[in-house]
Design a protein around this motif. Structure first.
Motif, PDB file in Angstrom:
ATOM      1  N   ASP A 284       8.234 -19.740  -2.723  1.00 28.88           N
ATOM      2  CA  ASP A 284       8.134 -18.431  -2.760  1.00 28.88           C
ATOM      3  C   ASP A 284       7.355 -17.640  -1.527  1.00 28.88           C
ATOM      4  O   ASP A 284       7.978 -16.717  -1.158  1.00 28.88           O
ATOM      5  CB  ASP A 284       7.451 -17.880  -4.002  1.00 28.88           C
ATOM      6  N   GLU A 285       6.527 -18.537  -0.960  1.00 25.01           N
ATOM      7  CA  GLU A 285       5.910 -17.996   0.232  1.00 25.01           C
ATOM      8  C   GLU A 285       6.886 -18.002   1.263  1.00 25.01           C
ATOM      9  O   GLU A 285       7.058 -16.961   2.333  1.00 25.01           O
ATOM     10  CB  GLU A 285       4.602 -18.607   0.483  1.00 25.01           C
TER      11      GLU A 285
ATOM     12  N   ASP B 120       9.447 -15.050   0.935  1.00 31.25           N
ATOM     13  CA  ASP B 120       8.710 -13.787   1.379  1.00 31.25           C
ATOM     14  C   ASP B 120       8.395 -13.645   2.707  1.00 31.25           C
ATOM     15  O   ASP B 120       8.604 -12.381   3.276  1.00 31.25           O
ATOM     16  CB  ASP B 120       7.526 -13.432   0.197  1.00 31.25           C
TER      17      ASP B 120
ATOM     18  N   LYS C 120       8.250  -9.894   3.486  1.00 31.10           N
ATOM     19  CA  LYS C 120       7.463  -9.383   2.508  1.00 31.10           C
ATOM     20  C   LYS C 120       5.975  -9.806   2.549  1.00 31.10           C
ATOM     21  O   LYS C 120       4.920  -9.272   1.910  1.00 31.10           O
ATOM     22  CB  LYS C 120       7.969  -9.574   0.947  1.00 31.10           C
ATOM     23  N   LEU C 121       6.052 -10.920   3.278  1.00 27.65           N
ATOM     24  CA  LEU C 121       4.812 -11.463   3.410  1.00 27.65           C
ATOM     25  C   LEU C 121       4.271 -11.635   4.878  1.00 27.65           C
ATOM     26  O   LEU C 121       5.121 -12.244   5.547  1.00 27.65           O
ATOM     27  CB  LEU C 121       4.525 -12.668   2.716  1.00 27.65           C
ATOM     28  N   LYS C 122       3.215 -11.038   5.385  1.00 32.37           N
ATOM     29  CA  LYS C 122       3.037 -10.853   6.772  1.00 32.37           C
ATOM     30  C   LYS C 122       1.619 -11.506   7.280  1.00 32.37           C
ATOM     31  O   LYS C 122       1.556 -11.758   8.439  1.00 32.37           O
ATOM     32  CB  LYS C 122       3.416  -9.482   7.318  1.00 32.37           C
ATOM     33  N   VAL C 123       0.886 -11.684   6.552  1.00 33.98           N
ATOM     34  CA  VAL C 123      -0.287 -12.120   6.548  1.00 33.98           C
ATOM     35  C   VAL C 123      -0.654 -13.208   5.511  1.00 33.98           C
ATOM     36  O   VAL C 123      -0.620 -13.003   4.480  1.00 33.98           O
ATOM     37  CB  VAL C 123      -1.380 -11.082   6.620  1.00 33.98           C
TER      38      VAL C 123
ATOM     39  N   GLY D  24      13.438   2.370   7.801  1.00 31.74           N
ATOM     40  CA  GLY D  24      12.158   2.539   8.739  1.00 31.74           C
ATOM     41  C   GLY D  24      11.312   1.450   8.294  1.00 31.74           C
ATOM     42  O   GLY D  24       9.943   1.659   8.941  1.00 31.74           O
ATOM     43  N   ARG D  25      11.537   0.542   7.451  1.00 33.19           N
ATOM     44  CA  ARG D  25      10.181  -0.191   7.050  1.00 33.19           C
ATOM     45  C   ARG D  25      10.187  -1.781   7.740  1.00 33.19           C
ATOM     46  O   ARG D  25       9.428  -2.416   7.405  1.00 33.19           O
ATOM     47  CB  ARG D  25      10.600  -0.513   5.686  1.00 33.19           C
TER      48      ARG D  25
ATOM     49  N   ARG E 185       1.830  -2.829  18.585  1.00 28.68           N
ATOM     50  CA  ARG E 185       1.862  -3.610  17.205  1.00 28.68           C
ATOM     51  C   ARG E 185       1.903  -2.876  15.836  1.00 28.68           C
ATOM     52  O   ARG E 185       2.465  -3.070  14.913  1.00 28.68           O
ATOM     53  CB  ARG E 185       0.907  -4.891  17.339  1.00 28.68           C
TER      54      ARG E 185
ATOM     55  N   VAL F 208      10.828   6.106  14.047  1.00 27.97           N
ATOM     56  CA  VAL F 208      12.083   6.048  13.678  1.00 27.97           C
ATOM     57  C   VAL F 208      12.826   7.373  13.722  1.00 27.97           C
ATOM     58  O   VAL F 208      12.371   8.370  13.307  1.00 27.97           O
ATOM     59  CB  VAL F 208      12.574   5.066  12.125  1.00 27.97           C
TER      60      VAL F 208
ATOM     61  N   LYS G 108       5.108   5.901  12.512  1.00 27.36           N
ATOM     62  CA  LYS G 108       4.317   5.221  11.594  1.00 27.36           C
ATOM     63  C   LYS G 108       3.330   4.401  12.205  1.00 27.36           C
ATOM     64  O   LYS G 108       3.333   3.761  13.165  1.00 27.36           O
ATOM     65  CB  LYS G 108       5.391   4.204  11.060  1.00 27.36           C
TER      66      LYS G 108
ATOM     67  N   GLU H  96       0.509   1.133  11.487  1.00 32.06           N
ATOM     68  CA  GLU H  96       0.063   0.170  10.734  1.00 32.06           C
ATOM     69  C   GLU H  96      -1.281   0.076  10.776  1.00 32.06           C
ATOM     70  O   GLU H  96      -1.952  -0.439  11.817  1.00 32.06           O
ATOM     71  CB  GLU H  96       0.840  -1.104  10.898  1.00 32.06           C
TER      72      GLU H  96
ATOM     73  N   PRO I 232      -1.120  -4.680   8.517  1.00 34.76           N
ATOM     74  CA  PRO I 232       0.324  -5.168   8.068  1.00 34.76           C
ATOM     75  C   PRO I 232       0.664  -4.638   6.693  1.00 34.76           C
ATOM     76  O   PRO I 232       1.967  -4.551   6.512  1.00 34.76           O
ATOM     77  CB  PRO I 232       0.321  -6.644   8.315  1.00 34.76           C
ATOM     78  N   ASP I 233      -0.390  -4.554   5.808  1.00 37.49           N
ATOM     79  CA  ASP I 233      -0.049  -4.263   4.563  1.00 37.49           C
ATOM     80  C   ASP I 233      -0.289  -2.859   4.311  1.00 37.49           C
ATOM     81  O   ASP I 233      -0.084  -2.413   3.042  1.00 37.49           O
ATOM     82  CB  ASP I 233      -0.617  -5.149   3.693  1.00 37.49           C
TER      83      ASP I 233
ATOM     84  N   PRO J  12      11.131   7.704  -2.075  1.00 44.77           N
ATOM     85  CA  PRO J  12      11.757   6.847  -2.924  1.00 44.77           C
ATOM     86  C   PRO J  12      11.341   7.155  -4.195  1.00 44.77           C
ATOM     87  O   PRO J  12      10.774   6.702  -5.214  1.00 44.77           O
ATOM     88  CB  PRO J  12      10.964   5.504  -2.670  1.00 44.77           C
TER      89      PRO J  12
ATOM     90  N   ARG K 172       2.086   3.719   2.552  1.00 42.05           N
ATOM     91  CA  ARG K 172       2.532   2.637   1.853  1.00 42.05           C
ATOM     92  C   ARG K 172       1.538   1.275   1.782  1.00 42.05           C
ATOM     93  O   ARG K 172       1.111   1.203   2.735  1.00 42.05           O
ATOM     94  CB  ARG K 172       3.786   2.229   2.133  1.00 42.05           C
TER      95      ARG K 172
ATOM     96  N   ARG L  50       0.602  -2.436   0.288  1.00 39.77           N
ATOM     97  CA  ARG L  50       1.353  -3.696  -0.377  1.00 39.77           C
ATOM     98  C   ARG L  50       0.049  -4.478  -0.651  1.00 39.77           C
ATOM     99  O   ARG L  50      -0.810  -4.918   0.251  1.00 39.77           O
ATOM    100  CB  ARG L  50       2.150  -4.347   0.752  1.00 39.77           C
TER     101      ARG L  50
ATOM    102  N   ARG M 270      -0.656  -8.182  -2.536  1.00 36.23           N
ATOM    103  CA  ARG M 270      -0.118  -9.655  -3.081  1.00 36.23           C
ATOM    104  C   ARG M 270      -1.115 -10.255  -3.984  1.00 36.23           C
ATOM    105  O   ARG M 270      -2.267 -10.472  -3.699  1.00 36.23           O
ATOM    106  CB  ARG M 270       0.296 -10.377  -1.861  1.00 36.23           C
TER     107      ARG M 270
ATOM    108  N   GLY N 207       2.151 -14.972  -6.706  1.00 36.59           N
ATOM    109  CA  GLY N 207       3.498 -14.647  -6.399  1.00 36.59           C
ATOM    110  C   GLY N 207       4.183 -13.200  -6.580  1.00 36.59           C
ATOM    111  O   GLY N 207       4.979 -12.915  -6.282  1.00 36.59           O
TER     112      GLY N 207
ATOM    113  N   THR O 103       4.065  -9.290  -5.771  1.00 31.01           N
ATOM    114  CA  THR O 103       3.690  -8.254  -4.962  1.00 31.01           C
ATOM    115  C   THR O 103       3.697  -6.876  -5.439  1.00 31.01           C
ATOM    116  O   THR O 103       4.758  -6.576  -6.076  1.00 31.01           O
ATOM    117  CB  THR O 103       4.901  -8.183  -3.735  1.00 31.01           C
TER     118      THR O 103
ATOM    119  N   ASP P 250       3.442   3.446  -3.313  1.00 33.45           N
ATOM    120  CA  ASP P 250       3.871   4.588  -1.980  1.00 33.45           C
ATOM    121  C   ASP P 250       3.370   5.788  -2.696  1.00 33.45           C
ATOM    122  O   ASP P 250       3.432   6.226  -3.862  1.00 33.45           O
ATOM    123  CB  ASP P 250       5.653   4.762  -2.250  1.00 33.45           C
TER     124      ASP P 250
ATOM    125  N   GLU Q  43       7.005  -6.756  -7.683  1.00 31.38           N
ATOM    126  CA  GLU Q  43       8.154  -7.818  -7.427  1.00 31.38           C
ATOM    127  C   GLU Q  43       7.643  -9.085  -7.384  1.00 31.38           C
ATOM    128  O   GLU Q  43       6.763  -9.292  -7.114  1.00 31.38           O
ATOM    129  CB  GLU Q  43       8.500  -7.779  -5.885  1.00 31.38           C
TER     130      GLU Q  43
END
Lengths: 112, 432
Positions: A14-15, A18, A23-26, A71-72, B102, B107, B130, B132, B135-136, B147, B185, B187, B189, B192, B194, B198, B230
């Protein structure tokens, strides 16, 4: 697989999915990951995504179009072949990629 | 690369920008390269990317005395205006995205599709900067498509969806989708799973032209909260969006009521369309393990005053057999309750005022009853016949509730409300 210098020792299916779907950056709260893709239409790419995400290449394209046009984010950096992926892994300890099993050498760590 | 990007960026996008904020974003987007180019390039990221998507489609409707339209904002479509209409599904969009560092990116997306004035003049759909924070955790400022529902922000990208278009019974409940403001936004986790959150705040003006009545829907103090969970192939999402809505087009009607003293003022007070609070809630679920998918969504809008409230839902499932995806959709929209208003009491009025008062009462009741009440059963197929290209064929059977004209418009003499119609659509979609 990752560089031998990477701090990533193991990842769940799953990791991996993602990470490549953005969906998983860190990892573990601090380790950044930079996924690397193979060329569109390559057998490695089709097999990798089908195994880890259950998505065909058309579904993957549909998935990324939702991300790009809101734009995500953008898909992983794309490289031409196994040799380029391995070279990129050696250069960047954050990088994670996939290659044909026989192409892997001692400079990379095979995760799965 | 820098030269190429700057040239294309200027040439393509400067002429269509108008609002100050959007201009600023454009300027940052274009001028921003000069400095950060090298830094970002070292990180191996794309500095600048161009993307496009589009659909070319035609639609035929069996109802020849009214139009089946792309949404509830435009004046014409398939049926009375055109036998086979390209207006319903056709769209072309171009996007430039830039990553300066980074953390910092921008956009700009320009979309050409049928508008309220029946033109295809390009319009800015997205234009934001945007940042960051992590990152989340990202914060964006500028124009964003809120949305509100699961697919609101991707509803035009036909290539991204199995269907030819998202079900109108849910996606046309509340056609205000843009938000000029800020968006956060976040995120998180856990194991498993997420969790995406928003938060948005801003305002927007949405122009419409329907059945000879044209104007703008002005949404202010537009707040959005959306939470999505998710886990693997499963996602679940809930949204809540209150706002303050004004439809200036209703002004003259209620000004006329006010001429009738206290009873008229009471009616105007109750039904006016100025600064009325609206509330939008929705929930959806999607299960897509790859070989097949099932999804459903429910949403409800409550608007104080003449516009009232309505709700809708859809359920859809499909099967992926190689490059072929047959699917079905079942969708329904209904008014929250049937409304009518006795209006001004004609018996108490002087005889010379009765015709005017009767006309106003009739106009108010027509507006109260003008809420779509329909059920649609759709069957279609998507064929991914080449990389980045797909062909879709969709058949819709629309059943209008008794005495209701549904989401149709441009009524011609002889149109019978409460009927049934069949709609056939064929389209080709791409992404670049």
């Amino acid at each position: 697989m990752v560089s031998v210098h990477s701090s990533i020792m193991k990842l769940s299916n799953d990791e991996i999915a993602d990470i490549f779907l953005g969906k998983l950056k860190v990892l573990n709260g601090s380790t950044g990951v930079a996924p690397l893709d193979q060329a569109e239409g390559s057998a490695e790419r089709a097999a990798f995504y089908l195994k880890f995400t259950g998505k065909s290449q058309a579904q993957l394209k549909a998935f990324w179009s939702k991300v790009i046009f809101t734009g995500r984010g953008r898909p992983p950096r794309m490289l031409a072949n196994d040799a380029e992926v391995i070279r990129a892994l050696q250069e960047d300890s954050r990088a994670i990629g996939y290659v044909e099993r026989n192409s892997a050498d001692a400079t990379v760590r095979i995760l799965r | 690369m820098t030269e190429h990007c700057a040239r294309t960026g200027r040439g393509t996008y400067y002429p269509v920008m108008n609002a100050t904020l959007l201009k600023t974003i454009g300027a940052v987007l274009v001028l921003g390269f000069v400095q950060p180019v090298v830094r970002a390039a070292e990180a191996g990221d794309d500095i600048l990317a161009f993307d496009a998507f589009g659909t070319l489609g035609v639609v035929h409707s069996s109802e020849g005395r009214a139009d089946f339209t792309r949404n509830t904002l435009v004046p014409s479509g398939a049926g009375a205006s055109q036998d086979w209409s390209p207006k319903v599904d056709s769209v072309l969009a171009g996007q430039v995205s830039a990553r300066f560092t980074r953390q910092l990116s921008a956009v700009l997306q320009v979309v050409s599709e049928q508008r309220d004035d029946d033109s295809y003049r390009p319009r800015i759909e997205w234009a934001n900067i945007k940042y960051e924070i992590t990152p989340d955790l990202t914060v964006a400022a500028g124009r964003i498509v809120s949305p509100i529902l699961m697919l609101t922000d991707t509803r035009r990208i036909s290539f991204a969806h199995p269907w030819i278009r998202p079900p109108q019974e849910v996606y046309e409940l509340y056609p205000v989708t843009n938000n000029d403001g800020v968006n956060l936004r976040w995120r998180v986790r856990l194991g498993g799973t997420t969790h995406l959150m928003d938060l948005a705040y801003g305002s927007s003006d949405t122009h419409y032209s329907r059945n000879g009545s044209a104007g703008a829907a002005r949404a202010r103090k537009q707040f959005l909260l959306r939470s999505t969970l998710e886990r693997g192939a499963l996602s679940f999402s809930v949204g809540y969006s209150p706002a303050e809505l004004t439809l200036p087009a209703f002004g003259p009607l209620f000004d006329a009521f006010r001429q009738f003293g206290a009873p008229g003022e009471a009616i105007a007070e109750r039904y006016s369309a100025e600064h009325r609070s609206t509330r939008y809630i929705g929930a959806g679920v999607n299960y897509d393990p790859g070989r097949w998918f099932a999804m459903g969504e429910w949403a409800q809008v409550k608007i104080k005053g003449v516009l009232g409230g309505h709700w809708g839902w859809y359920a859809s499932t499909g099967l992926r057999i190689g490059s072929i995806t047959p699917y079905m959709i079942w969708a329904q929209t209904r008014p929250s309750r049937q409304r009518s208003e006795p209006g001004l009491d004609l018996d108490t009025l002087p005889p010379e005022s009765v015709p005017v008062a009767a006309a106003l009462n009739a106009q108010l009741n027509a507006a109260l009853a003008n809420v779509p009440d329909q059920t649609t059963l759709s069957a279609g197929v998507r064929w991914d016949f080449a990389r980045s290209l797909c062909l879709k064929l969709q058949y819709d059977h629309v059943d209008l509730a008794s005495g209701n004209a549904g989401t149709l418009t441009n009524f011609q003499s002889g149109f019978q409300s409460g009927g049934k119609l069949n709609v056939l659509g064929v389209s080709v979609s791409f992404v670049l």
